[in-house]
Design an enzyme around this catalytic site. Sequence first.
Site, short mmCIF file in Angstrom:
data_model
loop_
_atom_site.label_atom_id
_atom_site.label_comp_id
_atom_site.label_asym_id
_atom_site.label_seq_id
_atom_site.Cartn_x
_atom_site.Cartn_y
_atom_site.Cartn_z
N ARG A 89 0.72 -1.33 0.10
CA ARG A 89 -0.07 0.11 0.20
C ARG A 89 0.83 1.23 0.08
NH1 ARG A 89 -1.29 0.65 6.23
NH2 ARG A 89 0.40 -0.53 6.95
N LYS A 109 2.18 6.36 1.17
CA LYS A 109 1.56 5.34 2.08
C LYS A 109 0.04 5.39 2.11
CE LYS A 109 2.46 2.68 6.43
NZ LYS A 109 3.26 2.92 7.82
N ASP A 121 -6.55 -3.77 0.22
CA ASP A 121 -6.89 -2.75 -0.49
C ASP A 121 -5.78 -1.61 -1.06
OD1 ASP A 121 -6.81 -1.45 1.81
OD2 ASP A 121 -8.78 -0.87 2.04
N ARG A 180 15.13 -2.82 4.23
CA ARG A 180 14.87 -3.52 5.50
C ARG A 180 15.65 -4.86 5.80
NH1 ARG A 180 8.97 -1.87 5.75
NH2 ARG A 180 8.99 -0.31 4.23
N ASP A 245 10.74 -7.34 8.64
CA ASP A 245 10.54 -6.33 7.28
C ASP A 245 10.28 -5.12 7.95
OD1 ASP A 245 8.10 -7.94 8.35
OD2 ASP A 245 6.90 -6.65 6.96
N ASN A 246 10.11 -4.76 9.06
CA ASN A 246 9.89 -3.39 9.78
C ASN A 246 11.12 -3.04 10.63
OD1 ASN A 246 7.15 -3.46 8.85
ND2 ASN A 246 6.31 -4.26 10.90
N ASP A 255 7.91 1.91 9.92
CA ASP A 255 6.58 1.55 10.12
C ASP A 255 5.71 1.39 11.62
OD1 ASP A 255 6.73 0.90 7.40
OD2 ASP A 255 6.71 -1.34 7.37
#
Length: 473
Positions: A89, A109, A121, A180, A245-246, A255
């Site tokens: 996103r 973002k 979404d 990351r 990943d953060n 994040d």
Amino acid sequence: MNMNIPFTNSYGALPARFFTRQTAVPVRAPRLIRFNEDLAADLGIPHTDEATLAQVFAGNAVPEGADPLAQVYAGHQFGGFSPQLGDGRALLLGEVVDRTGTRRDLQLKGSGPTPYSRMGDGRAWLGPVLREYVVSEAMHALSIPTTRALAAVATGEPVYREAGGMPGAVLTRVASSHIRVGTFQYFAARRDLEGLRALYDYTVARHDPQAESPADLLDTVIRRQARLVAQWLSVGFIHGVMNTDNTAISGETIDYGPCAFMDTYHPQTVYSSIDAHGRYGYDNQARVIVWNMAQFATTLVPLMPDQDAAVEDFTAKVHAMPDLIETERQRLFGRKIGIAEPTADDAALVDDLLNLMAEARADFTNTFRGLIDGSARKAFADPDAFDVWADEWRARLKLEDDPEAVMRAANPAVIPRNHRIEQMIEAAVAGDYAPFERLIEILSQPFADNPEASDLKRPPQPAEVVQATFCGT
Ligand code: AMP
Ligand code: MG
């Protein structure tokens, strides 16, 4: 309608499998909520009218020189490995070189689906956008490495979440990169040695040009992350989703999801609604970051000529990390009680206070700040034990030149408290952005004694206590 952003992009020159080029999905009625003028000036972004800012930072208009793309990465989420995540996103708009010569990413973002959206979404609702805006800017004001917030735009479209239709928004964040641990894991897991090498070379050139080998890069990233987590602990910050990943290679906090600042102190505090086992609770952060660095180290092994030797060397580096964190934690907490250059001998004094605070459920921020004016004592229902501690503490402070100045610089008077964040979001959903603006304003000077901020310094009333924080994805 366009904007003159001095883009100078580099990520898009990496091999095509590092990302997917695409533009944002336009939104119906973008309206600017806030533009961070000071940060824009640092980035060399000239002022322009609100309508243009809204179009550009909603993703409706692509500014000249932008190279919008979604980055791919992988990651361990709550310990389980996902071989492919990526910007589901978000879109990297491009990069600029700031006033200090540092390359910074501009990322939208909430800008719509990408090939990495999976079931999502691609959107964000207003709540998490404003939360990240306020908390990331507050972290910056606390001098803790972090991504920044450049703009927030309302989309004029609803986003559907558990609670029903919510107003949609797009955040523009600025990061010294979005590389990351999970980016390294993506290539390592696919045994894509060429990709891994390209990522390593890019990372070193961008962040650590002095590094001569993956071992050097590992050392540097471990040092940055040790320092970062110690800083989080020192202000009572709980990230909430320390998935690999953060975890940014740059050492910036990244994040912001169900993150929280602790009110009452307890080492096992957990706020995140998705963290059932407390994996990412307050004091576990120091352990989890070591685990994350072990995953990072694993990705670097294939780059080494002698892999057996590398495994041995990297293991030793990872095993040395808890001491690095603890040393830094002791230094920062020593400063919180007024000791300018704390030694290991001072650690017990700090830990004794923390134990008393945990027992008394004392407010973390106000108790430390209250050491300056003596009001800390009020936090303890039974002050005898505190008095005993305070005698020992005052004796130690006799050796210090100016403990008050040290404490003033180490103990914020005001932090973004969870209940204030929630109240701010509620007001914004109802169309009132004044609490949002006020939080940003007051949190920009967290160490000041600001009489106008007394309501923001107060811990939550029982009915205001936030029990759980949500990702809001
Ligand atoms: P996070 O927990 O925010 O770090 O997100 C984990 C992954 O889920 C990332 O790859 C995100 O891009 C993706 N993601 C989170 N929310 C959404 C969303 N609403 N639509 C698509 N992808 C999402
Ligand atoms: Mg993430």
